[in-house]
Design a protein around this motif. Structure first.
Motif, PDB file in Angstrom:
ATOM      1  N   ILE A  63       1.111  -1.145  -0.555  1.00  0.00           N
ATOM      2  CA  ILE A  63      -0.272   0.091  -0.220  1.00  0.00           C
ATOM      3  C   ILE A  63       0.927   1.393   0.146  1.00  0.00           C
ATOM      4  N   SER A  64       0.590   2.091  -0.886  1.00  0.00           N
ATOM      5  CA  SER A  64       1.649   3.562  -0.497  1.00  0.00           C
ATOM      6  C   SER A  64       0.569   4.761  -0.681  1.00  0.00           C
ATOM      7  N   ALA A  65       1.227   5.871  -0.284  1.00  0.00           N
ATOM      8  CA  ALA A  65       0.946   6.865   0.451  1.00  0.00           C
ATOM      9  C   ALA A  65       1.229   8.362  -0.497  1.00  0.00           C
ATOM     10  N   GLU A  66       0.341   8.855  -0.357  1.00  0.00           N
ATOM     11  CA  GLU A  66       0.533  10.270  -1.599  1.00  0.00           C
ATOM     12  C   GLU A  66       1.505  10.365  -0.786  1.00  0.00           C
ATOM     13  N   VAL A  67       1.461  11.585   0.519  1.00  0.00           N
ATOM     14  CA  VAL A  67       2.097  12.105   1.079  1.00  0.00           C
ATOM     15  C   VAL A  67       2.180  11.592   2.784  1.00  0.00           C
ATOM     16  N   PRO A  68       3.170  11.641   2.994  1.00  0.00           N
ATOM     17  CA  PRO A  68       4.892  11.298   2.188  1.00  0.00           C
ATOM     18  C   PRO A  68       4.591  10.359   1.724  1.00  0.00           C
ATOM     19  N   PRO A  69       5.432  10.455  -0.040  1.00  0.00           N
ATOM     20  CA  PRO A  69       5.444   9.319  -0.416  1.00  0.00           C
ATOM     21  C   PRO A  69       6.374   8.620   0.377  1.00  0.00           C
ATOM     22  N   SER A  70       5.537   7.032  -0.202  1.00  0.00           N
ATOM     23  CA  SER A  70       6.000   5.991   0.928  1.00  0.00           C
ATOM     24  C   SER A  70       5.377   4.401   0.878  1.00  0.00           C
ATOM     25  N   ALA A  71       5.840   3.801   0.586  1.00  0.00           N
ATOM     26  CA  ALA A  71       5.099   2.524   0.221  1.00  0.00           C
ATOM     27  C   ALA A  71       5.130   1.370   1.797  1.00  0.00           C
ATOM     28  N   THR A  72       4.683   1.288   1.736  1.00  0.00           N
ATOM     29  CA  THR A  72       4.111   0.003   3.415  1.00  0.00           C
ATOM     30  C   THR A  72       4.105  -1.585   2.087  1.00  0.00           C
ATOM     31  N   ARG A  73       4.745  -3.109   3.219  1.00  0.00           N
ATOM     32  CA  ARG A  73       3.826  -4.212   2.888  1.00  0.00           C
ATOM     33  C   ARG A  73       3.371  -4.382   4.696  1.00  0.00           C
ATOM     34  N   VAL A  74       2.051  -4.324   3.998  1.00  0.00           N
ATOM     35  CA  VAL A  74       0.721  -4.672   5.292  1.00  0.00           C
ATOM     36  C   VAL A  74       0.685  -5.948   5.420  1.00  0.00           C
ATOM     37  N   ARG A  75       0.750  -6.181   6.679  1.00  0.00           N
ATOM     38  CA  ARG A  75       0.749  -7.888   6.842  1.00  0.00           C
ATOM     39  C   ARG A  75      -0.605  -7.815   8.255  1.00  0.00           C
ATOM     40  N   ALA A  76      -1.330  -8.553   7.980  1.00  0.00           N
ATOM     41  CA  ALA A  76      -2.441  -8.065   9.720  1.00  0.00           C
ATOM     42  C   ALA A  76      -3.533  -9.574   9.529  1.00  0.00           C
ATOM     43  N   TYR A  77      -2.721  -9.765  10.697  1.00  0.00           N
ATOM     44  CA  TYR A  77      -3.862 -11.101  10.929  1.00  0.00           C
ATOM     45  C   TYR A  77      -4.350 -11.051  12.376  1.00  0.00           C
ATOM     46  N   GLY A  78      -5.054 -11.934  12.431  1.00  0.00           N
ATOM     47  CA  GLY A  78      -5.667 -12.499  13.864  1.00  0.00           C
ATOM     48  C   GLY A  78      -6.786 -13.446  14.004  1.00  0.00           C
ATOM     49  N   GLY A  79      -7.995 -13.309  14.551  1.00  0.00           N
ATOM     50  CA  GLY A  79      -8.653 -14.269  14.887  1.00  0.00           C
ATOM     51  C   GLY A  79      -9.791 -13.451  15.415  1.00  0.00           C
ATOM     52  N   TYR A  80     -11.249 -14.028  15.979  1.00  0.00           N
ATOM     53  CA  TYR A  80     -12.305 -13.571  15.780  1.00  0.00           C
ATOM     54  C   TYR A  80     -13.189 -14.820  17.108  1.00  0.00           C
ATOM     55  N   ALA A  81     -14.473 -13.879  17.549  1.00  0.00           N
ATOM     56  CA  ALA A  81     -14.950 -15.355  18.103  1.00  0.00           C
ATOM     57  C   ALA A  81     -16.365 -14.195  18.278  1.00  0.00           C
ATOM     58  N   VAL A  82     -17.445 -15.690  17.169  1.00  0.00           N
ATOM     59  CA  VAL A  82     -19.119 -15.126  17.346  1.00  0.00           C
ATOM     60  C   VAL A  82     -19.918 -15.757  17.866  1.00  0.00           C
ATOM     61  N   TYR A  83     -21.165 -15.619  18.438  1.00  0.00           N
ATOM     62  CA  TYR A  83     -21.810 -16.238  19.967  1.00  0.00           C
ATOM     63  C   TYR A  83     -23.009 -15.827  19.728  1.00  0.00           C
ATOM     64  N   ASP A  84     -23.585 -16.675  18.596  1.00  0.00           N
ATOM     65  CA  ASP A  84     -24.913 -15.401  17.414  1.00  0.00           C
ATOM     66  C   ASP A  84     -25.885 -16.326  18.012  1.00  0.00           C
ATOM     67  N   THR A  85     -27.251 -16.502  19.506  1.00  0.00           N
ATOM     68  CA  THR A  85     -27.929 -17.550  19.391  1.00  0.00           C
ATOM     69  C   THR A  85     -29.679 -16.230  18.926  1.00  0.00           C
TER      70      THR A  85
END
Length: 197
Positions: A63-85
């Protein structure tokens, strides 16, 4: 059997940060950068855990940014829990970031974010309470270039009225405390009418 395994795999145009906000690049990416990721979960369909879903998710993109000019390799991970009754509508998510600076040589940056929301299905609506927290590294250009990339804590109380199967009205009171760019605190009242297709 007693459960099922839902999963998703996706690819698309990578976002770009423009004017302090994430641009989803729906019209296309002139640089050919892609985002890719997915999720996998286990959904319990019987027994004492019926209504519970536990899952993992991850994505990566350049992902790049215009101001300031930059580029980043974004790595996102995680978990979730849902209890729906029939009575409960509870959800919790966590996001962990391991981002790599591709333009400035500042190395890796680690951040995290998450929330938990507890809701009760009453005959007249769904009252809920939510807690959110982010700890976003301000030395990471991915967050520093975004107007909303600061760390905060938020507590919210609200109620959702399901008008019909495809629309809902939500009323919410929230208190937010900013924790890095500025040390500010504010309250707000929010109203949302949502329609699902």
């Amino acid at each position: 059997g007693t459960g099922r395994v839902p999963y998703d795999i996706y690819a698309g145009n990578a976002q770009q940060i423009a004017d302090g906000a994430l641009d989803m690049r729906n019209a296309g990416s002139e640089h050919g950068n892609l985002i890719g990721g997915g999720r996998i979960a286990y959904q319990f369909n019987a027994g004492a855990a019926e209504g519970l879903t536990l899952g993992l998710h991850a994505f990566t993109a350049r992902i790049s940014a215009e101001v300031p000019p930059s580029a980043t390799r974004v790595r996102a991970y995680g978990g979730y829990a849902v209890y729906d009754t029939d009575k409960w509508e509870n959800i919790a998510e966590i996001y962990l970031f391991d981002n790599q600076d591709l333009s400035g040589g500042s190395g890796s940056h680690h951040s995290n974010a998450g929330f938990a929301q507890l809701g009760y299905r009453a005959p007249w609506g769904v009252p809920y309470a939510r807690y959110e927290r982010t700890a976003l590294a301000q030395s990471d250009q991915y967050f520093a270039a975004q107007d909303g990339g600061g760390s905060y804590h938020r507590v919210a109380l609200g109620v959702r009225f399901d008008v019909d199967l495809k629309s809902a009205l939500k009323l919410e009171l929230a208190n937010t405390r900013l924790t890095d760019r500025t040390r500010d605190q504010y309250g707000e009242g929010l109203v949302q009418y949502a329609i699902r297709f």
